[in-house]
Every structure is written in structure tokens, then in C-alpha cells.
Scaffold this active site. Structure first.
Site: not given
Length: 494
Positions: A123, A248
Site C-alpha cells: 500500500a 509501473c
């Protein structure tokens, strides 16, 4: 690296791989990676929509910096390179979150709903967790469901906790490895987000250090770690539950090939995602050729206005497991935070009296009247009855107060967890309003103007409904209780 210096060259191994994969499109990606990265902001406590019952209107000091809307989400906007939103006082009040625009698609894919049990497994720093909290209508008076934010690294989990506090998101925050959580929490969640640690190729123009840290070996190591994390995530997901996997990075080993492995080794179905503007379908030919891989999405920075990203949505096969579920999908299994306790009868009486005095008699839910005690801190219980024995828990919920000897003092997180549009604002009758310039001074730790108070009391300090913290008014002065570790002297009112 200074702002005026050139970024390091692209790693040769990366160049060779992308040249082979993209062919004639490789020069477009190469040139895009040497361009300027996009900046964007996601509104949090404020909204561009006319929804006065849930969010506040956008202050003019924010609105003037907002550019075109980010097209794959709501209440998010591109901003210029020199937009000073990180220096505005509204940033410290959680009005918005500065976030890379491609990353905003991840929570859109997850589509969390009020009443669900949702886990953000990797997170930190909290951009996606806070977006989930907004979608779940997280308030100080109970997330509608359960939100768990986990981060394995101790330094990063504290940053996660700070961002959740600043943006007022009530969550259970843990500092654990995915496999330990999976052992404790099998079949517990309706939706799980795995924003996996990756080789970071998509960040090559935003973070030049990512170029220096990349290697062919790091790609393989990341792919192996991602598979370990995904195995744990599947164990924690209920039948019929949703899992979003995102990275990413560009390379297929961490993207299409990892999803193909997950689909083939577990009872998971790859679901289609929307065709967001600027996003492409993933590439089945870069994995096993199965056409369902085209249901995942890629953003290439020469096609879409964002950094490199990959997003896939999967569903665990089978009907919803109701073995431990009661009303609203909340598990009936018992469990409290390690080291947590209830107040004694005497302490409960003292607490209730202090709470009513502080809130000027507000009607409070049971979770606030009967909090969990961890050390000297009192928390609302956001654990959703998950078993937590033996797990490292940073926060079991909202920290309301700390106990100092025989007295209580309100905690900064409590102040930040409410705002004036909450359905029930327990602090509305104990409010102390400031303008933007005064709020900047408040965050530096300066004393506040006197109110003419004749007795001591705590007051909730806010800027047009945006929470700023606590102060204590006493005859003749108002003491500033803004935490020393959070004070800033560089904030601007507009």
C-alpha cells in the site's frame, strides 16, 4: 541530480528488449522517456461535482491550478510543472493527493464499493489506498465495510500511516509479509489490490534513479517476487472476489507473463477492463498467446498522457464463499489487534465523561464510546473482526486520544478524520474556524487568537470545513496542539 542536468542514459539491456518488442515504435517510446513527466492531482476532501452532502466545494486557491481532467477517472486533473499544490496549506489538510495520472486507473479497475472488505496488499505510500477509502465513503464514523492497508517495509508503512491520517481515511494498517497475512486471513476479502514492487521501467522519465537501479537480473527477481505476492493474495481472496494486479513497468515478464502464470496455476479468470483514452490492450503474443490477455491494459507514454503502467483485473472462480459471512459481508470471526484491550468499567466511565465534554454532548457510535486501548492510545476498531494475534499492527483504526496519567488528550488523527460534511460531525459544536493565512500560521505552531473563553476546553480547528488539528482554549489564550513533528513553515495560503 539537479533539475537542469540530463538524466542518465537508458540501460542498454532495456533498450535492446524494447527495440526488439516494439520495432518501429521503439523510437517513439525512447523519445517519450526523455520528455517531461506529467503531473496530476486527485481531489479527496473536495470535489468538482455538486455533491454538498459528501464533499466540500473546491477552494479558488486550488481550482486556479487545475488543468484538463484525467480521462480515466473522476475528480482528477493534470497540473502544470510549476503548480505549487504541494506547498499550499490545503495539501496539509488532505484536500487532495498529488499522484501520477496513470496510477489513478488502478482503483478504477478495482472499483471498490461501500460495504466490501478490501485489502491493499502493497500500500505505501498510500495514493491508491486513500483513493479506495474515498470510493468506500470512508469517514470517522465507519468505513462502510473494511479497508486494510498493508506494507512490508517499516519505513514505508509509517509514510503510509501519515498519508492515511492526513487524508482522513479510517483503515486497519499492518506491517506484514503477504504470506503471514495469507496464513491468518484465508478467504477474507471481496477485493484485493496488488500494486506490485517492480523494476520501474515506467518511471524512467519521472525518476532518473530508476534507470541506474535497473538490470536484467532485477526484472527476473521482481517477477519471482510478484508471483510469491500473488499466491498469497489469491489465498486471501473469497470465491467470486476481484484481484487487480498492476505494475509501473513495460516488460512482459512482469506483466503478461505473470498474469498468464497466475491464470494457469489458480482458479482465476481475466476480466475485461474499459478502453480508457490513451491505453492499449495488453499483448497476448508477449506471453502464451491466449487472447484473454488482451483484457489487461497498458499505458505507453507516447500514446497516453501518463507514465508507463500495466493493469489487469481477475476474478476468483466460484460462487461467493459465505462460510464466515453475516450481514453486509462482514466476517463473524473474532479477532483484535495484538496488545489491544478494552477499558475497565472505571476507565470507561471516565472516558465517556471526557468524550461528551470534548464533543459538547455529540451522539457517538459504539466504536467511539468503547474504543480499543493499545498502550496509552485509544483507537476505534476498524479490524472487521479479522484475527490479528501475532501480526504487526501499526493502527487498528482511528486514534481518538492518548491517555496521559489520569487524563485524556485528543489525537491529531481524530481531528483529521472528520470534516464539516460528514453525516455526523462530533466536533461541530467544538469548532474553531480559521482563514487560509491563519491556518498556515497554525501549522507552524503559532498561538491562536483569544476567544474570550471562561473555562478550559478542546476545540477542533478547521479551514472552511477542512480539518487542521486541535487547540485548547483556556482563559486568556488558545494553546496550539498541532504536532511538532508535522509542523511546516513553508506553506502558502494560495
Amino acid at each position: 541530480m539537479s533539475m537542469n542536468s540530463s538524466p542518465p542514459p537508458l540501460p542498454p539491456g532495456f533498450v535492446a528488449e524494447m527495440d526488439k518488442r516494439l520495432g518501429t515504435e521503439w523510437p517513439e517510446l525512447r523519445d517519450a522517456l526523455d520528455a517531461t513527466a506529467n503531473r496530476a492531482v486527485r481531489l479527496h476532501r473536495v470535489s468538482s461535482k455538486n455533491d454538498p452532502g459528501q464533499f466540500l466545494p473546491i477552494p479558488a486557491a486550488i481550482a486556479k491550478h487545475l488543468g484538463p481532467a484525467v480521462p480515466w477517472t473522476t475528480d482528477a486533473f493534470y497540473i502544470s510543472q510549476d503548480a505549487p499544490l504541494g506547498k499550499l496549506v490545503y495539501h496539509e489538510l488532505g484536500a487532495y493527493y498529488l499522484q501520477e495520472p496513470s496510477a489513478m486507473a488502478v482503483v478504477e479497475a478495482l472499483a471498490p464499493r461501500p460495504g466490501e472488505r478490501v485489502l491493499d496488499l502493497c500500500a505505501a505510500p498510500g495514493g491508491k489506498t486513500t483513493a479506495i477509502g474515498r470510493r468506500m465513503q470512508s469517514t470517522a464514523f465507519g468505513v462502510e465495510g473494511l479497508l486494510v492497508a498493508n506494507e512490508i517495509h517499516q519505513t514505508r508503512v509509517r509514510i503510509l500511516g501519515q498519508n492515511l491520517e492526513r487524508l482522513g481515511v479510517a483503515a486497519l494498517v499492518t506491517n506484514e509479509s503477504p504470506d503471514r497475512l495469507a496464513t491468518a486471513w484465508q478467504n477474507q476479502f471481496d477485493a484485493i489490490l496488488v500494486d506490485a514492487p517492480c523494476s520501474g521501467e515506467g518511471m524512467f522519465r519521472k525518476d532518473p534513479d530508476a534507470r541506474l537501479e535497473w538490470s536484467v537480473d532485477s526484472v527476473t527477481a521482481c517477477a519471482l517476487r510478484q508471483r510469491d505476492i500473488l499466491q498469497s493474495a489469491v489465498r486471501m481472496l473469497r470465491k467470486g472476489g476481484r484481484l487487480v494486479y498492476s505494475t509501473c513497468t513495460f516488460n512482459p515478464e512482469e506483466n503478461e507473463q505473470t498474469i498468464a502464470w497466475l491464470r494457469d496455476n489458480f482458479d482465476m479468470t481475466l476480466l475485461p477492463l474499459p478502453t480508457w483514452p490513451g491505453w492499449d490492450e495488453a499483448r497476448p503474443d508477449w506471453a502464451d498467446g491466449n487472447p484473454d490477455l488482451a483484457n489487461a491494459r497498458r499505458l505507453w507514454p507516447y500514446r497516453g498522457r501518463g507514465e508507463g503502467h500495466f493493469v489487469a483485473l481477475l476474478q476468483k472462480e466460484g460462487s461467493v464463499d459465505s462460510g464466515s459471512v453475516t450481514t453486509d459481508g462482514i466476517s463473524t470471526r473474532k479477532g483484535v489487534a495484538s496488545g489491544a484491550a478494552r477499558l475497565s468499567a472505571r476507565e470507561t466511565h471516565e472516558w465517556t465523561a471526557w468524550l461528551r465534554e470534548t464533543t459538547r454532548g455529540a451522539d457517538l457510535p459504539e466504536a467511539w464510546q468503547n474504543p480499543r486501548l493499545v498502550g496509552n492510545a485509544l483507537f476505534t476498531d476498524q479490524t472487521g473482526a479479522l484475527p490479528l494475534d501475532g501480526l504487526r499492527v501499526l493502527r487498528p483504526g482511528v486514534c481518538i486520544a492518548t491517555r496521559k496519567g489520569v487524563r485524556f488528550e485528543p489525537h491529531h488523527q481524530w481531528a483529521m478524520s472528520v470534516q464539516s460534511v460528514d453525516p455526523i460531525n462530533p466536533l461541530a459544536n467544538a469548532a474553531y474556524s480559521l482563514n487560509a493565512a491563519e491556518t498556515c500560521q497554525f501549522i507552524t505552531g503559532q498561538a491562536l487568537p483569544q476567544t474570550g473563553a471562561t473555562k478550559s476546553s478542546y476545540v477542533w480547528v478547521h479551514l472552511n470545513g477542512l480539518p487542521a488539528g486541535w487547540a485548547k482554549q483556556v482563559p486568556g489564550r488558545v494553546n496550539n496542539l498541532y504536532p511538532k513533528g508535522l509542523r511546516r513553515v513553508d506553506l502558502l495560503p494560495e
